[in-house]
Scaffold this motif. Structure first.
Motif, mmCIF file in Angstrom:
data_model
loop_
_atom_site.group_PDB
_atom_site.id
_atom_site.type_symbol
_atom_site.label_atom_id
_atom_site.label_comp_id
_atom_site.label_asym_id
_atom_site.label_seq_id
_atom_site.Cartn_x
_atom_site.Cartn_y
_atom_site.Cartn_z
ATOM 1 N N THR A 160 0.816 -1.218 0.000
ATOM 2 C CA THR A 160 0.000 0.000 0.000
ATOM 3 C C THR A 160 0.847 1.264 0.000
ATOM 4 O O THR A 160 0.296 2.372 -0.016
ATOM 5 C CB THR A 160 -0.929 0.031 1.230
ATOM 6 O OG1 THR A 160 -0.132 -0.094 2.425
ATOM 7 C CG2 THR A 160 -1.945 -1.096 1.170
ATOM 8 N N ASN A 214 -7.991 2.383 -9.969
ATOM 9 C CA ASN A 214 -6.942 1.372 -10.028
ATOM 10 C C ASN A 214 -5.877 1.864 -10.999
ATOM 11 O O ASN A 214 -6.119 1.964 -12.196
ATOM 12 C CB ASN A 214 -7.511 0.030 -10.497
ATOM 13 C CG ASN A 214 -6.449 -1.043 -10.633
ATOM 14 O OD1 ASN A 214 -5.333 -0.899 -10.127
ATOM 15 N ND2 ASN A 214 -6.775 -2.127 -11.325
ATOM 16 N N ASN A 216 -2.755 0.405 -11.006
ATOM 17 C CA ASN A 216 -1.768 -0.686 -11.049
ATOM 18 C C ASN A 216 -0.521 -0.375 -10.221
ATOM 19 O O ASN A 216 0.589 -0.753 -10.579
ATOM 20 C CB ASN A 216 -1.363 -0.998 -12.500
ATOM 21 C CG ASN A 216 -2.526 -1.528 -13.309
ATOM 22 O OD1 ASN A 216 -3.279 -2.379 -12.843
ATOM 23 N ND2 ASN A 216 -2.694 -1.017 -14.517
ATOM 24 N N ALA A 217 -0.721 0.336 -9.109
ATOM 25 C CA ALA A 217 0.386 0.615 -8.206
ATOM 26 C C ALA A 217 0.606 -0.513 -7.214
ATOM 27 O O ALA A 217 1.689 -0.656 -6.659
ATOM 28 C CB ALA A 217 0.133 1.923 -7.453
ATOM 29 N N ASP A 221 -5.197 -1.430 -4.945
ATOM 30 C CA ASP A 221 -5.497 -0.089 -5.463
ATOM 31 C C ASP A 221 -6.971 0.244 -5.276
ATOM 32 O O ASP A 221 -7.859 -0.513 -5.703
ATOM 33 C CB ASP A 221 -5.153 -0.003 -6.949
ATOM 34 C CG ASP A 221 -3.670 0.212 -7.182
ATOM 35 O OD1 ASP A 221 -2.900 -0.001 -6.231
ATOM 36 O OD2 ASP A 221 -3.289 0.588 -8.300
ATOM 37 N N ASN A 222 -7.219 1.370 -4.661
ATOM 38 C CA ASN A 222 -8.589 1.853 -4.480
ATOM 39 C C ASN A 222 -8.540 3.361 -4.255
ATOM 40 O O ASN A 222 -9.164 3.897 -3.359
ATOM 41 C CB ASN A 222 -9.231 1.150 -3.280
ATOM 42 C CG ASN A 222 -10.717 1.418 -3.171
ATOM 43 O OD1 ASN A 222 -11.409 1.582 -4.172
ATOM 44 N ND2 ASN A 222 -11.218 1.500 -1.952
ATOM 45 N N PHE A 223 -7.771 4.048 -5.103
ATOM 46 C CA PHE A 223 -7.390 5.430 -4.852
ATOM 47 C C PHE A 223 -8.551 6.419 -4.986
ATOM 48 O O PHE A 223 -9.472 6.216 -5.787
ATOM 49 C CB PHE A 223 -6.293 5.859 -5.824
ATOM 50 C CG PHE A 223 -4.950 5.249 -5.545
ATOM 51 C CD1 PHE A 223 -4.126 5.759 -4.550
ATOM 52 C CD2 PHE A 223 -4.502 4.160 -6.263
ATOM 53 C CE1 PHE A 223 -2.891 5.207 -4.286
ATOM 54 C CE2 PHE A 223 -3.265 3.594 -6.014
ATOM 55 C CZ PHE A 223 -2.455 4.126 -5.018
ATOM 56 N N ILE A 267 -4.344 7.488 -1.148
ATOM 57 C CA ILE A 267 -4.774 6.242 -0.511
ATOM 58 C C ILE A 267 -5.931 6.581 0.424
ATOM 59 O O ILE A 267 -5.786 7.429 1.310
ATOM 60 C CB ILE A 267 -3.636 5.615 0.296
ATOM 61 C CG1 ILE A 267 -2.419 5.363 -0.581
ATOM 62 C CG2 ILE A 267 -4.091 4.322 0.963
ATOM 63 C CD1 ILE A 267 -1.156 5.028 0.198
#
Length: 515
Positions: A160, A214, A216-217, A221-223, A267
């Motif tokens: 995260t 998302n 792809n970090a 991902d749920n930014f 985040i």
């Protein structure tokens, strides 16, 4: 124009360090209540939303928060490989110079970077991004009044990109608290405070542009996406709502130049707060684990499985000796987990990871009951394991690199078997096991060649792939596959749902159109 790219937003800028230490002035001890413009629900109730353009000012709000936002500077020694020994012609006066260069030239250098963070506990607990402090030899926290304190790392989480630091302060520090990011709506006003380009505490305001992004970090991902200006050096800084609560940790931007173009990512606090609590308590994360491998339920796969909608997470593997062994099976579609609906395969890992290790949860699944029957809804009880233990277990069970499958370049093609959908198939025998390096227990029909222009090739099927099921029915030979495809075609079906296995046994579903 250069391509857009996602960038972490710490900044390496030694020359800007002096600017970063400038005092930001005294801050109010009280966080004022938001006005009507900061509360969309209240504004909507009295009709004022018709003229509302945003908060008239965030000065009072920012003043009460600036002292809790810190600048973080790190230093790291980077060592080079040194200068190789140089030899001058015999008797040359340059030899002494070359010897000194070889002795002292280890190419060591100090690298500094700047980022942001915020205090969450008056005792000196500070949150930032992991990439801000990664590989640092020294971490220094710079406060708004110009003071500095060394920090130690309590814990970090790469998945995260969160890190928790601790400083020892002679007096209680100004701290902020987390808010509820789940209540944030697209269009809500937010405020970012951080250290862009090493300039020190800077305030920017914008709105929530999107949720659940998302990029792809990482696997969870749920930014929150925002158009509040976020630049390099803002990494680890807080994103506040209009009540002064932290609803996000600013982490990344998308930009062709490295500067803000109004697309920043934070985040969400609901994800971060659980990770931070674990890092504070244990110094590491302790995430829940089901022990399964998933695949997305596409429209084609939903049609092949007889589902009414392309929702849920499709089980494609069950870890031996894992929590789900004997309870879930390949082909199950998970539609709910511990009371949470599961809309996609991306939702499930995050929800499972946030669930307590050792908890017994109910998993709602759709499972094919019979050849002609629709899928039944079942409720399975699973006791969660710990993800970190499961990752070690799976790593130790990984086959050798040479046993991953794939045809040998010089392998002779076997005698042709059956052919369908642009694929040539053969029954599995020892020579094919050797040629394609198939698992010892591989069963089904092996693909020996694929027409490059076929639909099968478009779906990524290649020589060495094993077909294990057609339309959720097991097949044991090449003839079984061709017969089943012919049966589907004669019944008017337009697609064939195939369960495939790689040489190492990894499973996936594909849907191939029947021409």
């Amino acid at each position: 124009m250069s391509a857009l790219r996602f960038r972490p937003i710490a900044v390496s800028a030694p020359a800007l360090l002096a600017l970063m230490l400038l005092p930001l002035g005294a801050a109010s001890a009280q966080t004022p209540a938001p006005d009507a413009a900061a509360d969309p629900a209240a504004a909507a109730a009295d009709g004022s939303h018709r003229t509302m353009q945003g908060p008239a000012s965030v000065a009072d709000l920012a003043e009460g928060l600036l002292d809790a936002v810190v600048n973080i500077s790190t230093s790291q020694t980077v060592r080079g490989g040194g200068v190789p020994r140089l030899n001058a012609p015999e008797g040359s006066p340059l030899q002494d110079f070359f010897d000194d260069l070889s002795k002292d030239g280890d190419n060591s250098r100090r690298v500094q970077s700047l980022g942001s963070g915020f205090v969450i506990d008056p005792s000196g607990v500070i949150v930032t991004n992991n990439h801000v402090i990664a590989d640092a030899d020294e971490i220094t926290v710079n406060f708004a009044d110009g003071s500095q304190l060394p920090a130690k790392l309590l814990g970090k989480d790469l998945k995260t990109d969160i890190a928790v630091l601790k400083v020892e302060s002679a007096k209680p520090l100004k701290a902020v608290k987390f808010g509820d990011s789940d209540r944030m709506r697209i269009g809500d006003w937010v405020m970012a405070i951080g250290n862009p380009f090493g300039l020190g505490g800077s305030v920017t305001v914008g709105i929530v542009s999107a949720r659940g992004r998302n990029i792809n970090a990482g696997p969870y991902d749920n930014f929150i996406q925002t158009d509040a200006a976020i630049n390099r050096g803002n990494s680890g800084g807080p994103l506040f709502d209009m009540y002064g609560d932290v609803v996000g940790i600013n982490t990344a931007i998308i930009s062709p130049s490295g500067g803000s173009i109004g697309i920043g990512f934070s985040i969400p606090s609901e994800l971060a707060s659980n990770v931070i609590a674990q890092l504070r308590q244990y110094g590491e994360t302790r995430r829940g684990w089901l022990g399964i491998r998933l695949q997305e339920v596409t429209e084609d796969i939903a049609d092949g499985l007889g589902l009414q909608a392309a929702k849920g997470a499709l089980v494609m593997g069950v870890q031996s000796d894992g929590p789900s062994e004997g309870k879930l099976q390949v082909g199950d579609v998970i539609t709910g987990f511990d009371g949470h609906p599961i809309d996609s395969s991306r939702d499930l890992p995050r929800i499972v990871a946030e669930t307590e290790v050792g908890k017994s949860v109910t998993v709602d699944i759709l499972r094919k009951a019979a050849k002609t029957a629709p899928a039944d809804t079942l409720h399975v009880e699973v006791t969660l394991g710990r993800l970190e233990d499961g990752e070690q277990q799976m790593a130790s069970a990984e086959p050798d690199a040479g046993a991953k499958g794939g045809a040998k370049p010089d392998g002779a093609a076997p005698a042709l078997g059956n052919e369908t959908l642009g694929m040539k198939l053969a029954d599995i025998d020892q020579s094919l096991r050797d040629q394609y390096q198939l698992a010892k227990d591989a069963s089904g029909a092996v693909v020996t060649s694929v027409d490059p222009a076929s639909r099968a090739a478009e779906k990524g099927i290649e020589a060495g792939t094993v077909i294990k099921e057609v339309a959720q029915e097991s097949v044991a030979s090449a003839k079984d596959v061709t017969d089943k495809i012919a049966e589907l075609k004669s019944s008017g079906r337009k697609n064939a749902l195939l369960l495939l296995a790689s040489g190492s046994g990894e499973l996936r579903f594909v849907v191939v159109p029947i021409d």
